[in-house]
Design an enzyme around this catalytic site. Structure first.
Site, PDB file in Angstrom:
ATOM      1  N   THR A  43       0.918  -1.355   0.246  1.00  0.00           N
ATOM      2  CA  THR A  43      -0.096   0.799  -0.210  1.00  0.00           C
ATOM      3  C   THR A  43       0.548   1.612   0.068  1.00  0.00           C
ATOM      4  O   THR A  43       0.043   2.324  -1.204  1.00  0.00           O
ATOM      5  CB  THR A  43      -0.886   0.428   0.922  1.00  0.00           C
ATOM      6  OG1 THR A  43      -1.627  -0.848   0.622  1.00  0.00           O
ATOM      7  CG2 THR A  43      -1.709   1.186   1.327  1.00  0.00           C
ATOM      8  N   CYS A  44       1.918   1.256   0.782  1.00  0.00           N
ATOM      9  CA  CYS A  44       2.658   2.872   1.320  1.00  0.00           C
ATOM     10  C   CYS A  44       3.307   2.885  -0.596  1.00  0.00           C
ATOM     11  O   CYS A  44       3.047   4.634  -0.894  1.00  0.00           O
ATOM     12  CB  CYS A  44       3.456   2.308   2.015  1.00  0.00           C
ATOM     13  SG  CYS A  44       4.564   3.792   2.341  1.00  0.00           S
ATOM     14  N   CYS A  49       1.305   6.156   1.423  1.00  0.00           N
ATOM     15  CA  CYS A  49       2.040   7.355   1.349  1.00  0.00           C
ATOM     16  C   CYS A  49       2.976   7.604  -0.317  1.00  0.00           C
ATOM     17  O   CYS A  49       3.127   9.199  -0.154  1.00  0.00           O
ATOM     18  CB  CYS A  49       3.548   6.641   2.614  1.00  0.00           C
ATOM     19  SG  CYS A  49       2.784   5.595   3.319  1.00  0.00           S
ATOM     20  N   LYS A  52       1.519   9.269  -3.127  1.00  0.00           N
ATOM     21  CA  LYS A  52      -0.061  10.473  -2.684  1.00  0.00           C
ATOM     22  C   LYS A  52       1.050  11.711  -1.729  1.00  0.00           C
ATOM     23  O   LYS A  52       0.892  13.187  -2.051  1.00  0.00           O
ATOM     24  CB  LYS A  52       0.047   9.763  -0.696  1.00  0.00           C
ATOM     25  CG  LYS A  52      -1.518  10.531   0.033  1.00  0.00           C
ATOM     26  CD  LYS A  52      -0.054  11.877   0.905  1.00  0.00           C
ATOM     27  CE  LYS A  52       0.967  11.162   1.511  1.00  0.00           C
ATOM     28  NZ  LYS A  52       0.443  10.027   2.939  1.00  0.00           N
ATOM     29  N   TYR A 181      -6.994  10.679   7.966  1.00  0.00           N
ATOM     30  CA  TYR A 181      -6.301  11.220   6.986  1.00  0.00           C
ATOM     31  C   TYR A 181      -6.572  10.690   5.886  1.00  0.00           C
ATOM     32  O   TYR A 181      -5.837  11.451   5.027  1.00  0.00           O
ATOM     33  CB  TYR A 181      -4.600   9.985   7.349  1.00  0.00           C
ATOM     34  CG  TYR A 181      -4.035   9.987   8.923  1.00  0.00           C
ATOM     35  CD1 TYR A 181      -2.638  10.572   9.250  1.00  0.00           C
ATOM     36  CD2 TYR A 181      -4.827   8.495   9.654  1.00  0.00           C
ATOM     37  CE1 TYR A 181      -2.210  10.137   9.952  1.00  0.00           C
ATOM     38  CE2 TYR A 181      -3.805   9.403  10.986  1.00  0.00           C
ATOM     39  CZ  TYR A 181      -2.555   9.019  10.797  1.00  0.00           C
ATOM     40  OH  TYR A 181      -2.298   9.626  12.443  1.00  0.00           O
ATOM     41  N   GLU A 185      -5.445  14.709   3.682  1.00  0.00           N
ATOM     42  CA  GLU A 185      -4.936  14.241   2.579  1.00  0.00           C
ATOM     43  C   GLU A 185      -5.294  14.573   1.362  1.00  0.00           C
ATOM     44  O   GLU A 185      -4.495  15.824   0.443  1.00  0.00           O
ATOM     45  CB  GLU A 185      -3.719  13.102   3.038  1.00  0.00           C
ATOM     46  CG  GLU A 185      -3.065  13.422   4.518  1.00  0.00           C
ATOM     47  CD  GLU A 185      -2.169  12.005   4.399  1.00  0.00           C
ATOM     48  OE1 GLU A 185      -2.537  10.860   3.580  1.00  0.00           O
ATOM     49  OE2 GLU A 185      -0.727  12.153   5.099  1.00  0.00           O
ATOM     50  N   ARG A 202     -19.653  12.855   9.579  1.00  0.00           N
ATOM     51  CA  ARG A 202     -20.822  11.771  10.032  1.00  0.00           C
ATOM     52  C   ARG A 202     -20.893  12.426  11.727  1.00  0.00           C
ATOM     53  O   ARG A 202     -21.576  12.728  12.225  1.00  0.00           O
ATOM     54  CB  ARG A 202     -20.409  10.204  10.266  1.00  0.00           C
ATOM     55  CG  ARG A 202     -19.153   9.742  10.873  1.00  0.00           C
ATOM     56  CD  ARG A 202     -19.007   8.756  11.429  1.00  0.00           C
ATOM     57  NE  ARG A 202     -18.226   7.505  12.216  1.00  0.00           N
ATOM     58  CZ  ARG A 202     -17.815   6.709  12.076  1.00  0.00           C
ATOM     59  NH1 ARG A 202     -18.513   5.585  11.273  1.00  0.00           N
ATOM     60  NH2 ARG A 202     -16.759   5.912  12.538  1.00  0.00           N
ATOM     61  N   THR A 314       3.624   2.693   8.628  1.00  0.00           N
ATOM     62  CA  THR A 314       4.520   1.971   7.508  1.00  0.00           C
ATOM     63  C   THR A 314       5.748   1.692   8.199  1.00  0.00           C
ATOM     64  O   THR A 314       6.506   0.474   8.392  1.00  0.00           O
ATOM     65  CB  THR A 314       5.493   2.353   5.903  1.00  0.00           C
ATOM     66  OG1 THR A 314       3.977   2.624   5.183  1.00  0.00           O
ATOM     67  CG2 THR A 314       6.377   2.346   5.328  1.00  0.00           C
ATOM     68  N   HIS A 439      18.431  31.366  14.596  1.00  0.00           N
ATOM     69  CA  HIS A 439      17.174  32.464  14.583  1.00  0.00           C
ATOM     70  C   HIS A 439      17.582  32.880  12.559  1.00  0.00           C
ATOM     71  O   HIS A 439      18.649  32.118  12.243  1.00  0.00           O
ATOM     72  CB  HIS A 439      17.219  33.076  14.906  1.00  0.00           C
ATOM     73  CG  HIS A 439      16.703  34.395  14.362  1.00  0.00           C
ATOM     74  ND1 HIS A 439      15.639  34.484  14.259  1.00  0.00           N
ATOM     75  CD2 HIS A 439      16.800  35.993  14.216  1.00  0.00           C
ATOM     76  CE1 HIS A 439      14.996  35.879  14.410  1.00  0.00           C
ATOM     77  NE2 HIS A 439      15.818  36.353  13.618  1.00  0.00           N
ATOM     78  N   GLU A 444      12.436  27.902  16.200  1.00  0.00           N
ATOM     79  CA  GLU A 444      13.354  28.306  17.099  1.00  0.00           C
ATOM     80  C   GLU A 444      12.286  28.681  18.003  1.00  0.00           C
ATOM     81  O   GLU A 444      11.967  27.838  20.032  1.00  0.00           O
ATOM     82  CB  GLU A 444      13.230  29.579  16.715  1.00  0.00           C
ATOM     83  CG  GLU A 444      13.121  30.467  16.505  1.00  0.00           C
ATOM     84  CD  GLU A 444      14.015  31.460  15.529  1.00  0.00           C
ATOM     85  OE1 GLU A 444      13.838  32.491  16.878  1.00  0.00           O
ATOM     86  OE2 GLU A 444      13.970  32.115  14.447  1.00  0.00           O
TER      87      GLU A 444
END
Ligand code: NAP
Length: 463
Positions: A43-44, A49, A52, A181, A185, A202, A314, A439, A444
């Site tokens: 799937t990943c 992932c 996507k 998720y 996404e 819902r 994953t 900075h 920071e």
């Protein structure tokens, strides 16, 4: 005489976890086979992932073009070509798929591009070829599949995340059901690429398991970007119309769309592969019940990753696969630590979180200090983009330990990966305060929050 098997380990499923377990076991000298009925990578890599995130990168260029004007650029009127994105994305997935296969072969793993079904606890039939093989240990790493709500009229007209990666064209209008998720996404991707995007959910809040500050800020940011979010309502039906689909909700709304994406969770792939017949116990969600060493109720059958439905990410599956290989063939006794796992939502903006939410912290601790800041990052000053970063630290007032860190903003997942290290090492607020700022950065702000924005004590329950 000891029983002999064709293989020491047979892995069912070539996703992230299964591939890791097979590869490392092979390197440890075990005789290993792996069966995958789809494409190696799981799937990943194939439909999760990786594609996507590539699509999310594509969607984020809209901001870059818009923001560049304030910096003196004149990008003209950018155009977007869906076919180019999909073709280039597919090429990258092909590359990763080939690399996964090469890695397995280099470790001496026999790869069957076939569907494996358990015949008995040590015997497997390869459904396509009909061949049967035996193995001392069988590792179930079959992952999960997206849920589709087929109980409604026209439910079969909806698609899942699997199809989102190969749509023939960029939708003009999309309705996304759910607000976890996948929904958040793809809402970011579709909105960023220019589709009219609606979320139908819902419950009363998006991203329900997340910290309240994250939920509220993300919803506001998404709405500001033009995503319509309809809460407390459910899909009632879908019908085909002359120019696409018409979705009706129980609350009486009618939403026209080119696609209806169901993003309502996933179910472990445990059916039809002989697991129940072999005596493997499943939980109420159909996941394989495993112990700390990934052992199922049947000796010799183990399970890792989404099919055991613990933390469905994953890196967790990979860690579990590594542990199984090291424990079986590397002389180790590893128990995977499922605490302090960082999570990211690659929406627009991005979310990164690690540790406890405010609700979880209040349930487990008596005295908490919250350090929370929202600010306009420097990058948004010249561009005029009205989007803010949110950073929230939750501190146990009794020990000064950081219990949770929650960030919304670009690169939040990158920041949270490093905060996860700090939390794993037992970071305290004093330690964060003692860290010199870098900075000018967004990060920071994590080390410069001196005064609690709020405190909470259980006795008084005063926020
Ligand atoms: P999810 O995050 O669990 O969210 C499911 C959403 O669908 C929730 O909003 C839930 O609402 C809703 N829902 C559940 N059942 C429903 C039903 N019968 N009718 C209507 N709505 C329903 O699931 P997902 O977004 O499909 O993602 C699946 C899993 O993949 C995730 O849990 C995660 O493990 C993994 N994933 C991870 C990432 C990442 O790490 N960035 C990205 C994508 C996927 P309630 O809030 O009311 O329960």
């Amino acid at each position: 005489m000891a029983e002999t098997f064709d293989y020491d380990l047979f892995v069912i499923g070539g996703g992230s976890g299964g591939v890791r377990a097979a590869r490392v076991s092979g390197r440890h000298g075990a005789r290993v086979a792996l069966a995958e009925s789809s494409r190696v990578g799981g799937t990943c890599v194939i439909r999760g992932c990786v594609p996507k995130k590539l699509m999310a990168y594509a969607a984020r260029f809209r901001d870059a073009f818009e923001d560049s004007v304030g910096y003196g650029w004149n990008p003209g009127e950018p155009t977007f070509d869906w076919a180019t994105l999909i073709a280039n994305k597919d090429r990258e997935i092909d590359r990763l798929n080939a690399a996964y296969i090469r890695g397995l072969e280099a470790a001496g793993v026999a790869v069957f591009h076939d569907r494996a079904v358990l015949v008995s606890p040590n015997r497997i039939r390869l459904a396509g070829s009909g061949r049967e093989v035996t193995a001392r240990t069988i590792l179930v790493a079959t992952g999960g599949h997206p849920n589709l709500d087929t109980g409604i009229p026209g439910g079969d007209l909806a698609i899942s995340s699997d199809e989102m990666f190969h749509l023939p064209a960029l939708p003009k209008r999309i309705l996304i059901v759910g607000a976890g998720y996948v929904a958040v996404e793809f809402a970011g991707i579709m909105n960023g690429l220019g589709a009219e995007t609606t979320i139908l959910h819902r419950s009363g809040e998006i991203l329900r398991p997340f910290d309240v500050s994250i939920r509220d800020a993300m919803q506001a940011a998404m709405e500001k970007r033009g995503i319509a979010i309809r809460l407390g309502d459910r899909l009632a039906s879908i019908e085909r119309t002359a120019d696409g689909l018409l979705a009706r909700t129980r609350g009486g709304a009618a939403i026209a769309a080119d696609h209806v994406l169901m993003a309502i969770g996933r179910t472990p792939n445990t059916r039809g592969i002989g697991l129940v017949e072999a005596g493997v116990r499943l939980d109420g969600n159909g996941a394989v019940i495993v112990d700390a060493h990934h052992r199922s109720s049947v000796p010799g059958i183990l399970a890792i990753g989404d099919v055991s439905n613990r933390i469905n990410l994953t890196p967790v599956a990979i860690r579990e696969g590594q542990a199984v290989a090291d424990n079986l063939f590397g002389g180790k006794d590893v128990v995977v630590d499922h605490t302090g796992v960082p999570h990211a939502v690659f929406g627009i903006p991005e979310i990164g979180v690690v540790g406890l939410t405010e609700e979880e912290a209040k349930a487990g601790y008596a005295a908490l200090d919250f350090f929370e800041t929202t600010f306009k990052p420097m990058r948004n000053q010249l561009s005029g983009r009205d989007e803010r970063v949110l950073i929230k630290l939750i501190v146990d007032a009794a020990t000064d330990r950081i219990l949770g860190c929650h960030i919304i903003g670009d690169e939040a997942p990158e920041l949270i990966q490093l905060m996860a290290v700090a939390l794993k090492l037992g970071a305290t607020k004093a330690g964060i305060d003692a860290t010199m700022a870098l900075h000018p950065t967004v990060a920071e702000e994590i080390v410069t929050m001196r005064t609690p924005s709020r405190s909470w004590r259980r006795e008084t329950a005063a926020s």
